[in-house]
Design a protein around this motif. Structure first.
Motif, mmCIF file in Angstrom:
data_model
loop_
_atom_site.group_PDB
_atom_site.id
_atom_site.type_symbol
_atom_site.label_atom_id
_atom_site.label_comp_id
_atom_site.label_asym_id
_atom_site.label_seq_id
_atom_site.Cartn_x
_atom_site.Cartn_y
_atom_site.Cartn_z
ATOM 1 N N LEU A 1 -5.592 2.056 -5.231
ATOM 2 C CA LEU A 1 -4.605 3.131 -5.365
ATOM 3 C C LEU A 1 -3.878 3.045 -6.697
ATOM 4 O O LEU A 1 -3.553 4.073 -7.314
ATOM 5 C CB LEU A 1 -3.597 3.071 -4.207
ATOM 6 C CG LEU A 1 -4.165 3.339 -2.820
ATOM 7 C CD1 LEU A 1 -3.065 3.204 -1.758
ATOM 8 C CD2 LEU A 1 -4.810 4.713 -2.739
ATOM 9 N N ARG B 1 -4.575 -1.587 -2.203
ATOM 10 C CA ARG B 1 -3.460 -1.356 -3.129
ATOM 11 C C ARG B 1 -3.954 -1.301 -4.569
ATOM 12 O O ARG B 1 -3.524 -0.444 -5.352
ATOM 13 C CB ARG B 1 -2.415 -2.463 -2.956
ATOM 14 C CG ARG B 1 -1.198 -2.327 -3.853
ATOM 15 C CD ARG B 1 -0.289 -3.524 -3.668
ATOM 16 N NE ARG B 1 0.747 -3.570 -4.691
ATOM 17 C CZ ARG B 1 1.523 -4.627 -4.920
ATOM 18 N NH1 ARG B 1 1.382 -5.710 -4.177
ATOM 19 N NH2 ARG B 1 2.419 -4.597 -5.874
ATOM 20 N N VAL C 1 0.830 -1.210 0.000
ATOM 21 C CA VAL C 1 0.000 0.000 0.000
ATOM 22 C C VAL C 1 0.858 1.252 0.000
ATOM 23 O O VAL C 1 0.644 2.186 -0.788
ATOM 24 C CB VAL C 1 -0.951 0.005 1.212
ATOM 25 C CG1 VAL C 1 -1.647 1.357 1.355
ATOM 26 C CG2 VAL C 1 -1.990 -1.105 1.083
ATOM 27 N N ILE C 2 1.860 1.301 0.877
ATOM 28 C CA ILE C 2 2.692 2.494 0.994
ATOM 29 C C ILE C 2 3.465 2.747 -0.293
ATOM 30 O O ILE C 2 3.630 3.904 -0.723
ATOM 31 C CB ILE C 2 3.653 2.368 2.185
ATOM 32 C CG1 ILE C 2 2.867 2.243 3.500
ATOM 33 C CG2 ILE C 2 4.600 3.564 2.258
ATOM 34 C CD1 ILE C 2 1.918 3.380 3.779
ATOM 35 N N TRP D 1 1.047 4.169 -2.893
ATOM 36 C CA TRP D 1 0.697 5.552 -2.543
ATOM 37 C C TRP D 1 1.829 6.504 -2.940
ATOM 38 O O TRP D 1 1.575 7.623 -3.391
ATOM 39 C CB TRP D 1 0.401 5.684 -1.054
ATOM 40 C CG TRP D 1 0.031 7.094 -0.689
ATOM 41 C CD1 TRP D 1 0.847 8.044 -0.152
ATOM 42 C CD2 TRP D 1 -1.233 7.731 -0.907
ATOM 43 N NE1 TRP D 1 0.169 9.234 0.006
ATOM 44 C CE2 TRP D 1 -1.113 9.072 -0.453
ATOM 45 C CE3 TRP D 1 -2.453 7.300 -1.419
ATOM 46 C CZ2 TRP D 1 -2.175 9.978 -0.520
ATOM 47 C CZ3 TRP D 1 -3.512 8.205 -1.481
ATOM 48 C CH2 TRP D 1 -3.357 9.530 -1.036
ATOM 49 N N ARG E 1 -4.727 5.429 3.602
ATOM 50 C CA ARG E 1 -3.264 5.317 3.587
ATOM 51 C C ARG E 1 -2.701 5.596 4.973
ATOM 52 O O ARG E 1 -1.778 4.915 5.449
ATOM 53 C CB ARG E 1 -2.690 6.278 2.547
ATOM 54 C CG ARG E 1 -1.152 6.333 2.542
ATOM 55 C CD ARG E 1 -0.642 7.448 3.435
ATOM 56 N NE ARG E 1 0.802 7.441 3.537
ATOM 57 C CZ ARG E 1 1.476 8.046 4.515
ATOM 58 N NH1 ARG E 1 0.829 8.681 5.478
ATOM 59 N NH2 ARG E 1 2.794 8.003 4.545
ATOM 60 N N ASN E 2 -3.261 6.598 5.662
ATOM 61 C CA ASN E 2 -2.789 6.920 7.006
ATOM 62 C C ASN E 2 -3.071 5.788 7.985
ATOM 63 O O ASN E 2 -2.259 5.523 8.890
ATOM 64 C CB ASN E 2 -3.435 8.219 7.493
ATOM 65 C CG ASN E 2 -2.884 9.435 6.784
ATOM 66 O OD1 ASN E 2 -1.814 9.391 6.188
ATOM 67 N ND2 ASN E 2 -3.621 10.535 6.838
#
Length: 205
Positions: A172, A169, A28-29, A32, A106-107
């Motif tokens: 995004l 994911r 995910v990170i 992003w 995301r946070n």
């Protein structure tokens, strides 16, 4: 009516290995970061400094995403005064709602803690009985984040396993592709570029 960025339902199964949960976080990170990279390139278009290094870094000066995004929106306002295009402005407004919504998810991922939940009563009763005797790892908000827990029973506002993070994911990545297409539409043909084959694209679990 639900939004695509709403917190997903609680999983009834955790991951049997903490490393798999950590892998979900990383996916995910990483995607992003691709989204924000595309936004920085779009900022250079809006400021008539396409891919200028100083302009790219200027976008990144904001310490949180919402500040960086507001910088982009201000630049887009000036851009559309110079180059009127109501359809493109409308498209940017729609993608803005998606971005601000998914920024919250995301946070969640960036600030969560991987936790084994099968031995904790509150979580155990929410697990599929078939998996309660096995390790179950999920990503939860840390206990010190008051706003991420229910004020009545203290339960966490979210819980993710690898599968739910994989779905996030994919969402995004779809946004990143849309941003690339939107960016290319603002450029002359000789400056347009496409995704490299398979770049970060989620293709399997």
């Amino acid at each position: 009516m639900s939004n695509p960025w709403d917190v997903p339902p609680w999983p009834t199964r955790g991951d049997d290995d903490a490393e798999k949960t950590h892998a979900g976080i990383g996916g995910v990170i990483s995607v992003w970061s691709v989204v924000e990279s595309e936004l920085s390139r779009l900022y250079t278009v809006f400021t008539d400094r396409y891919e200028d290094l100083e302009a790219l870094m200027e976008f990144g000066d904001g310490t949180i995403f919402r500040t960086r995004f507001e910088t982009l929106i201000q630049a887009s306002t000036r851009y559309f005064i110079r180059c009127p295009n109501q359809a493109a402005e409308g498209d940017l407004h729609r993608i803005s709602r998606l971005l601000l919504g998914f920024a919250d998810r995301r946070n969640d991922i960036a600030h969560g803690v991987v936790t084994r939940v099968d031995s904790l009563g509150y979580f155990r009763e929410r697990l599929d009985p078939a998996v309660r005797s096995h390790p179950n790892y999920m990503l939860l908000p840390p206990f010190h984040t008051r706003k991420k827990h229910d004020p009545n029973h203290g339960g966490p506002a979210y819980a993710y396993n690898y599968e739910s993070m994989f779905e996030l994911r994919k969402d995004l990545f779809t946004i990143a592709i849309y941003l690339r297409d939107y960016l290319n539409a603002r450029l002359p043909p000789d400056l347009r570029d496409e995704w490299s084959a398979g770049v970060l694209e989620p293709t399997g679990k």
